[in-house]
Enzyme design. Structure first.
Site, mmCIF file in Angstrom:
data_model
loop_
_atom_site.group_PDB
_atom_site.id
_atom_site.type_symbol
_atom_site.label_atom_id
_atom_site.label_comp_id
_atom_site.label_asym_id
_atom_site.label_seq_id
_atom_site.Cartn_x
_atom_site.Cartn_y
_atom_site.Cartn_z
ATOM 1 N N THR A 323 95.787 81.681 18.554
ATOM 2 C CA THR A 323 95.087 80.397 18.447
ATOM 3 C C THR A 323 93.936 80.462 17.452
ATOM 4 O O THR A 323 93.453 81.526 17.092
ATOM 5 C CB THR A 323 94.512 79.960 19.815
ATOM 6 O OG1 THR A 323 93.487 80.882 20.185
ATOM 7 C CG2 THR A 323 95.592 79.912 20.882
ATOM 8 N N CYS A 324 93.472 79.275 17.050
ATOM 9 C CA CYS A 324 92.358 79.164 16.108
ATOM 10 C C CYS A 324 91.034 79.205 16.869
ATOM 11 O O CYS A 324 90.213 78.296 16.755
ATOM 12 C CB CYS A 324 92.458 77.865 15.323
ATOM 13 S SG CYS A 324 93.909 77.808 14.289
ATOM 14 N N ASP A 325 90.849 80.229 17.669
ATOM 15 C CA ASP A 325 89.620 80.356 18.454
ATOM 16 C C ASP A 325 89.227 81.817 18.401
ATOM 17 O O ASP A 325 90.036 82.691 18.708
ATOM 18 C CB ASP A 325 89.888 79.929 19.905
ATOM 19 C CG ASP A 325 88.609 79.852 20.715
ATOM 20 O OD1 ASP A 325 87.838 80.832 20.684
ATOM 21 O OD2 ASP A 325 88.387 78.832 21.370
#
Ligand SMILES: *Cc1c(COP(=O)(O)O)cnc(C)c1O
Length: 376
Positions: A323-325
């Site tokens: 994920t983009c986290d």
């Protein structure tokens, strides 16, 4: 990984990421802990993995159940458990959930505060209640801090009050923290409980049950003591402190029963470096913190990996999710090493991931579906 899981992965090539769990191994683990502590009654901590095939198998084995919520009570009933075999073990319950469990026939409840005891007296009258006391969590890789339990002196007053309120002051519980690697954590907690038992008996309340909670550890990357070591330490401490007036003994294993029955298979999405000379490769998988690997927070639980290149040359890696986290980084400080031949498209397995994974998966964070589950 059990031979049955290995065969299933080879034969069916399921879409990744997925959990494949061998329910026969859950049965083996149930028998192992039963053999290690023959005097104890086993309440499976349902939150570790509430899948119906697991609950149904355990019902068939005569297991009892520790439910954390009314929905978990319902899952146990749906799997065929008798309501008398269920303990509502969370000390923090909505009063209407207490009432719903009581209406369903549940008669055993945990508490650790006066306000919760009042709720139980109103909405589960006459039930068996047990008070959870605070104990040390040293040695636990997934500790529980001070969120649950109360001081011994407060527990004493609350058990006296439970009797006054018409409840059945049944016993005491503790939880030494999850993935507890030290047998002496149980011994110290049993000593505390035993003193309070004696003290309450002198005050006119005779308790009948000690609930030792969960915590029994699983082999991830590092060795842990065997369940027989925990059984010997626990039964020894019970005999030391209670003599031959042993109370009913309850244990609530979660992780121990299900973790090593399951394997998560994941696909490598990308292997990259942050600079041409950087020795550390970043390995991005199609599962991460939000796909169910919540226990990697703080790099607390260190899963072992299998790759198609095991046995070949290895190098240092940071392992991250898709994920983009930025918190979706699994291991950066734990000195993981993986084969240098690892490439995108390779399938890797995370071993002993049958506990505390499926239900921690987020609902479509970044569009990713929750973890697929196969029970075999
Ligand atoms: C979570 C929990 C358990 C299970 O703990 P494990 O470490 O998985 O064995 C047992 N009892 C209570 C009250 C719990 O909250």
């Amino acid at each position: 990984m059990t031979p049955k899981v290995a065969r299933y992965l080879a034969d069916t090539q399921p879409a990744t990421p997925c959990l494949v769990l061998d329910v026969d191994r859950v049965e083996d683990n149930f028998r192992r802990i039963q053999a290690a502590m023959p005097a104890a009654r086993i309440y499976y901590a349902v939150k570790a993995n509430p899948a119906a095939p697991i609950l149904e198998r355990l019902v068939g084995l005569g297991s009892f159940f520790d439910a954390a919520s009314f929905p978990e009570v319902s899952m146990c009933l749906a799997a065929g458990a008798a309501p008398e075999a269920i303990s509502y073990g969370n000390t923090i319950k909505r009063e209407r959930d207490i009432a719903a469990a009581f209406a369903a026939g549940v008669r055993m409840f945990a508490f650790d505060s006066e306000a919760e005891l009042d709720k139980l007296a109103r909405s589960a009258p006459g039930s068996r209640v047990y008070c959870r006391i605070l104990v040390g969590n040293d040695g636990a890789e997934w500790p529980l801090s001070r969120k649950f339990g109360c001081e011994v002196e407060m527990a004493r007053g609350l058990m006296l009050k439970a009797a006054e309120l018409g409840l059945d002051p049944y016993g005491l519980s503790f939880h030494v923290g999850s993935q507890q690697t030290r047998t002496d954590a149980y011994e110290a907690a049993i000593a505390r409980v035993a003193m309070l038992f004696t003290d309450l008996e002198e005050a006119g309340v005779k308790l009948r049950m000690v609930n030792l909670g969960g915590g029994y550890p699983v082999r991830y990357k590092a060795e842990v003591p065997e369940i027989d070591d925990f059984g010997a330490a626990i039964m020894g401490a019970m005999a030391t402190h209670f003599g031959n007036a042993l109370p009913e003994i309850v244990v609530e294993p979660g992780r121990f029963l299900v973790a090593d029955a399951g394997v998560v298979q994941s696909e490598v999405v990308l292997v990259s470096r942050k600079g041409a000379d950087d020795p550390v490769r970043w390995v991005y998988l199609d599962i991460g913190r939000f796909g169910g690997l919540a226990e990697t927070e703080g790099e607390a639980i260190k899963y072992a990996f299998r790759t198609p290149h095991d046995g070949e040359e290895e190098g240092p890696v940071t392992i991250a999710g898709p994920t983009c986290d930025s918190t979706d980084t699994l291991y950066e400080r734990s000195h993981y090493r993986l084969p240098v031949a690892l490439r995108d498209g390779d399938r890797v397995e995370l071993l002993a991931t049958g506990a505390y994974v499926t239900t921690y998966a987020s609902q479509r964070f970044n569009g990713f579906a929750p973890l697929a589950e196969h029970y075999i």
